[in-house]
Each structure stands twice: as structure tokens, then as C-alpha cells.
Design a protein around this motif. Sequence first.
Motif, PDB file in Angstrom:
ATOM      1  N   GLY A 198      -2.243  -3.172  -7.708  1.00 37.47           N
ATOM      2  CA  GLY A 198      -3.529  -4.131  -8.215  1.00 37.47           C
ATOM      3  C   GLY A 198      -3.482  -5.142  -7.026  1.00 37.47           C
ATOM      4  O   GLY A 198      -4.303  -5.801  -6.812  1.00 37.47           O
ATOM      5  N   ASN A 218      -2.606  -1.547 -13.117  1.00 39.42           N
ATOM      6  CA  ASN A 218      -3.652  -0.996 -12.082  1.00 39.42           C
ATOM      7  C   ASN A 218      -3.885   0.625 -12.195  1.00 39.42           C
ATOM      8  O   ASN A 218      -2.949   1.174 -12.639  1.00 39.42           O
ATOM      9  N   SER A 249      -5.339  -4.334  -2.686  1.00 43.65           N
ATOM     10  CA  SER A 249      -5.655  -2.988  -3.409  1.00 43.65           C
ATOM     11  C   SER A 249      -5.711  -1.853  -2.466  1.00 43.65           C
ATOM     12  O   SER A 249      -5.677  -0.626  -2.912  1.00 43.65           O
TER      13      SER A 249
END
Lengths: 586, 162
Positions: A158, A312, A417
Motif C-alpha cells: 500500500g 492492501n 502503490s
Amino acid sequence: MKNKGLKIAVGMSTCNMAAGSRKLLERLEKESLDAELSTMGCLGMCHAEPQIRVTDADGRESLYCAVNPAKLERIIKEHLRGGSPVEAWLFNANEGDGAALLTKQQRIVLRNCGRINPESIDEYLANDGYKALEMVLKQNNPSEVCETVLRSGLRGRGGAGFPTGLKWKFALKERRDKKYVICNADEGDPGAFMDRSTLESDPHAVLEGMTIQAFSTGANEGYIYCRAEYPLAVAHLKRAIAQSEERGFLGDNILGSTFSFHLHIKEGAGAFVCGEETALMASIEGERGMPRLRPPFPAQSGLFGKPTTINNVETLASVPWIIRHGAEKYAAIGTEKSKGTKVFALAGKIKRGGLVEVPMGITIREVVEEIGGGTGTHRKVKAVQMGGPSGGCIPADLLDTRIDYDEINRTGAIMGSGGMIVLDETTCMVDVARYFLGFTQLESCGKCTFCRIGTRRMLEILTRICAGDGVPEDIDELEELAVQIKNTSLCGLGQTAPNPVLTTLKYFRKEYEEHINDKKCRAGKCVNLCSYEISEACTGCTVCAHKCPVGAISGERKGQHKIDQEKCVRCGVCRDVCKFDAVKVI
Amino acid sequence: MCGVNMGCVCDIKKSVDEMIERVGSSVEMAIPLLQAVQSKFRYIPKEAIEHIASKTEMTETKLYGVATFYSQFRLEPVGETIIRVCHGTACHVAGAEGVTEALEKRMGIKDGETTADGKYTLESVACLGCCSLAPVVSVDGEIHAKVDRGSAVELIEEREKA
Ligand SMILES: Cc1cc2nc3c(=O)[nH]c(=O)nc-3n(C[C@H](O)[C@H](O)[C@H](O)COP(=O)(O)O)c2cc1C
Ligand code: FES
């Protein structure tokens, strides 16, 4: 009818549909073929969408790229009806562009994306789906799973890159009656879309990863927080959850064990800061999405005050593969401190844009120039923007930097990301910095003064410079504000907001100085600071004159054209469309 | 029910009652409730907020606090067709500003506004997740790829004809 037993899959991801795949599916539905018609997600080759895969009765696969209605007619006639693939149009993974695109990729997260029908749990199961969950439940040892994930070296995808196994161990340690897990699918970086694609194209992989995450941390309830702009991802997730519940992969006593896990979807409502974990939890609780101070960390006190593990999408989708193949196999990929693979969203001035998944440790150059094919024009790569609003611009002469958390940090950018926007000489670096500050200024939740007002001051200065009203002191003031905002902001949004300015100042200071001192924008972007001219290279093809939105270009066919500077709005369309590089910025 | 007009107060109340029933009335349901309201009415009418406040533990202040924090929520009615131009990074470097400019000019409104005849609303959005096909425009949720000034205007013209 000659050809029987076919399977036809049409790409129906958001990107495929944007490229026109719905019409193709409708056309195929009308044609009464002796074939199984299904859909598939995104293969990552967004530059060559829409795609259709035909599997013949004997198992031979043919992938057609960039299909349009006319092409489809010929495919129907010759292949679907006639039984002979249109050889000239087949995607070839072993030669030329296909090989350049795929040879250096390694698919772990994207293993099923574009391979299976995302709406079918059976197709997921046929590709080793839910095997990892079975293994984990059979072994029935949460701390062992945490150890495996820790040994694999998996770090959070993430942005922050925190070791996933360690995060899970912290949560497992907490002795509390109730714990939660969360999947962060807020995908805030404007320019990254791997989470969207994974959720749309292989939702069960994320569900399986989350169920393992819950088992390993002792949680029995979870939330997927998905961005509002991704309606198809939400639809596929909902369907996948219903299917998993029906088959006993979710719900009470999963696969006959004592472990129960219930999952909810929460749709975001359009706030970038809600990607930050504490703001995200506030949002699930029904509050304004304001970050709060850590500690306490979510592992101790997160959602509704209970221990919470948040990861994530890409992190979670990696987990089933790690369990099935073992930590050592994953850890064998990559560099000393960055293991496994990373998905990048290649966009901007790039020939083969889309999603690519590569082993850590390869260079940015390999990703951009070999896999992505460079800019695809005569122009050279000027910089690569990585990490979105929290990241920075890596200049062309640092393209040999390896994909590794620490090495990328050293450039001033971040892994982030995985957004990778390629920029060429037509991109103004001051404008890029202004763009990002405009974004963070708008998205600041307003809690910290420097983040709220400091970003606004920085944006004003950058806007002034781009308008041609910059003064030499502006650069010092930008640097001063940058340090203050970094030091006094509570969350990552403010702490990283100045990065796009700092990296462009570090590598492209001269462009700032030209804007301020010479009143020039060499990229031809800042309208007050440039003008366009057509050089002798002009062949008089008239394309620019047709495309000019204000009718400022005149000239005879086959004669050199001319721009009326009074009328010209400096939009740069003429330069973009000129095939002879005849339009110059002065 | 008191008539055909969807905006009528008792209709709003009735719909909101259904939503509360379906979604729930606890504080953490503030966002899903407002989303339900918006998906039905396409914006959040003042009456809906008042009614939620009267029926649940949530106060009007709390609801407005949430509704104004998140960019998805609109407190004003919108046009029949919503045109959203992506201004994410990839779309920005591919010329999204020009696309918005061309649409503003064609429709005679500014970004964020609705045309006087109530037909169109023009909005910006931070990224539609199709960055490799930039610039991207969504018309009522349908995404169009590789749009430029000219083709953006054509999108509207096609609709006008249809
Ligand atoms: C402003 C801001 C925005 C963020 N946006 C996201 C996001 O969109 N998606 C995401 O997974 N993490 C995002 N993060 C990181 C999360 O706070 C958190 O670190 C992450 O979800 C943890 O999962 P991981 O360990 O698997 O990476 C953001 C952080 C900040 C400060
Ligand atoms: S930047 Fe426009 S779709 Fe992502």
C-alpha cells in the motif's frame, strides 16, 4: 457448422469496456455459435484492448488484441465458424513485442487476471483457488502462518512497505474477544489501477488472502473498503463473497473447522485521505475521514477500538501464492530487503501502457524501456513519476535505479502503490509539481495547519511560477514550506505532500529558473511562457490545421504552414499530431 | 404518496424510511445511508437529512459533517447526464485540462456546474482507473478512452442527436 466446442472469452474489465469490448460481446451473443461464451478480466495489456481469447476444442489458445467490430467479423467468419485462426492477428508471446512485454514479467498477484472468468468461483478453484486456505486450516496454527509470511519477506504494497508477517504477529499477540481485518482497496494514487484490476479480474484471490489474514491474526470479522469510482470491482466482490459463503469458504465453521469469518464491503465516498489507515477506520465507523495520532497502532486499537490488521489488495492477493509455494520460493525473488514481485501501472508517454508485474530488483529502465517499449515516439523519456502525490519524479539518468524500497527512496521518490507515469520533453516539471500540490491541497483533511494552509501557499507559488509571475525568492520559499509541512503534519498525506516539489527542484531546478528568470517553459505547457512555431520540416500535410481548435493555423497543402500567434491558445495539439516533428516550442 | 413528483417531501420521507430499514440506523451507517439517498435522488435533498435525523440517533450536524467531507456527496440537484473528466496524473499529462476546457466552451458552463436546461453536469474526478487509456471521460458511468478536445465535444453532440 464446422467448428465446435470452442470457448470464447471477452475482456470485460473497466479498461476493456472503455476500449469498446461491450459491443464485441453483444455481437458474439447474437451469433449462434456452438461455443461457450464467457468473460475475462484485464490481462494488463491496456494498450492493446479490447481482447478476445478463443480456446479451440483441442485446447489451442488464440489471443486477439485491439479487436474492433470489423476485425471481429473476420474472426467470426474464419476462426469461430471456419476453424482457422486469423494468424496475422494473433498475439505472440514468444517473439517481437509480445516477448518484450512478457519475458521479464513474473505473475504472482496477477496470476489469474485475464486468465479466468472473475465471476466464476469454479474457474478460480480449477486454478488452485482456496487451496492455500485449506492448507492453513488443516495445519491450524495461526502463528506458523505469521512466521511463513514473515519469512517470505512480503512487505505491504500500500506504500509504506511494512513487513506483513510482523504486522500480523502484533495483532495475533493481542488477547481480546473481538478483532478485525481490513482490506484497503481505496487506491488513492491518481494514476495507479492495479488494485482495481485485481479486484475486478480475480476477486477470490483477495478474499482468500483476507480469510488467511483473519485466521492468522485471530479475527472473525472483516471489511473491504473500496473506492467509490470502482463500481465493477464492488460488483465482482459482492458476487465472489456470495459464492464463497455458499461453498463454505466464508461464514461460520469454514471448511468444517472451528474458524468463522464474516466479511462486509464498505464503499468509499471520494476522499483520498481515507486511504490512510486511521482515517479509513474512522470512515468505516461513519465519521469524517480524519487521521489520528499513532500509537496506539491499529494492531492494539483500531476499528471500533479493537485490534485490527489492515493490508492492501496487492499484499493480500500475494498471500495464497506464498502459502502454496512456500516462503522460501517467494523470498528467492527480489533483492535483499525487497522480496517478491511488484505490480506497476504504466501510463503516460509510454508505448505499451498497462499493468506489469516484475520481480523486485530489476531496473526502472527495464520496466519502462524494455517491457513498456519506451515512449513510442521519437521523444525521449524525461522522467518517471513514481508514488503519486507522495512520490517524486525520477530523472532519465537515474533510470538504472533498481526496483527496491530503499533504492527508490534514495532518489527522493517512493515505491508507493506502484503508479509509474512516464514523462517526456512535452511535460513541464513545474506543472507536474503544481498538479500534485493542487491535488494534495484539495485532499488535505484540514486537521494540521501546515498541511491545510502550507500546501495552499505552495500551490499559489507554483501557480504563479507557471503563469509567468514567479520571482527568484519563490524557490527558497517553496523549500522552506516543504520542510515545515513535512515536520508538522500528523499523517502521511502532509508528511509526503512536498515530495513532488522537492524532487523536481532537485533534478529539474533549471526548469524552475527558466520559468522565473527567462519567462520560458521549454515543454510548451505553460501558456504564458511559450509560443509555437512551424519549422521547415513541415510537409504541408494539413493535419495540424484541421486539428487546431481555434483555427490558428493556415497554409497551402504541401506548403509550410504558419501559426497565427494572436489566435493561438498554446494547447499543443499541433505538436502532438505532427508526424514530422515540425512544430517547435520557442 | 401524494403525486408524481419524485422530489415531493412525503415521497422523500417514504424512500428514506425504506433505506433506514434496509441499510440500518446506527451511526456507522451514516455513509451507506447517504449513498443510498444519493443513488435514488442523485443528490442529497435537505429533507432527506432532516428525516434521517428525526428517525435515527444521528443529528443533522453529524450528517452534514459527513456529507460535506466526502466529495462524492452533492447537496444540489444535478443534470440528467453527468460528464466526469478524469484529472488523474496520467490524464493530466495527456491533456485533461484541454478536454475540460473544450467541454466548458461547448456547454457554456464551468467545471462543477449544471447547464441551465438541467441536461448536463460537468465534473472532475481524480482517477477512473483506466490510466493507460488517458485522457478518460465518463458519461453517466460509461467510460470513454483516449478522448481529445474534439472527440469530447462529439460525445455530447452524439447525445444531442440521439
Ligand atoms: C494519505 C495516504 C493515503 C493512502 N492511500 C492508500 C491506498 O489508497 N491504498 C492502500 O493500500 N494504502 C494506502 N495508504 C497506506 C495505508 O495507510 C496503510 O499503510 C496500508 O493500507 C497498509 O497495508 P499494507 O501494509 O499491506 O501496505 C495511504 C497512506 C496515506 C498516508
Ligand atoms: S489518471 Fe485518468 S484514469 Fe487514471
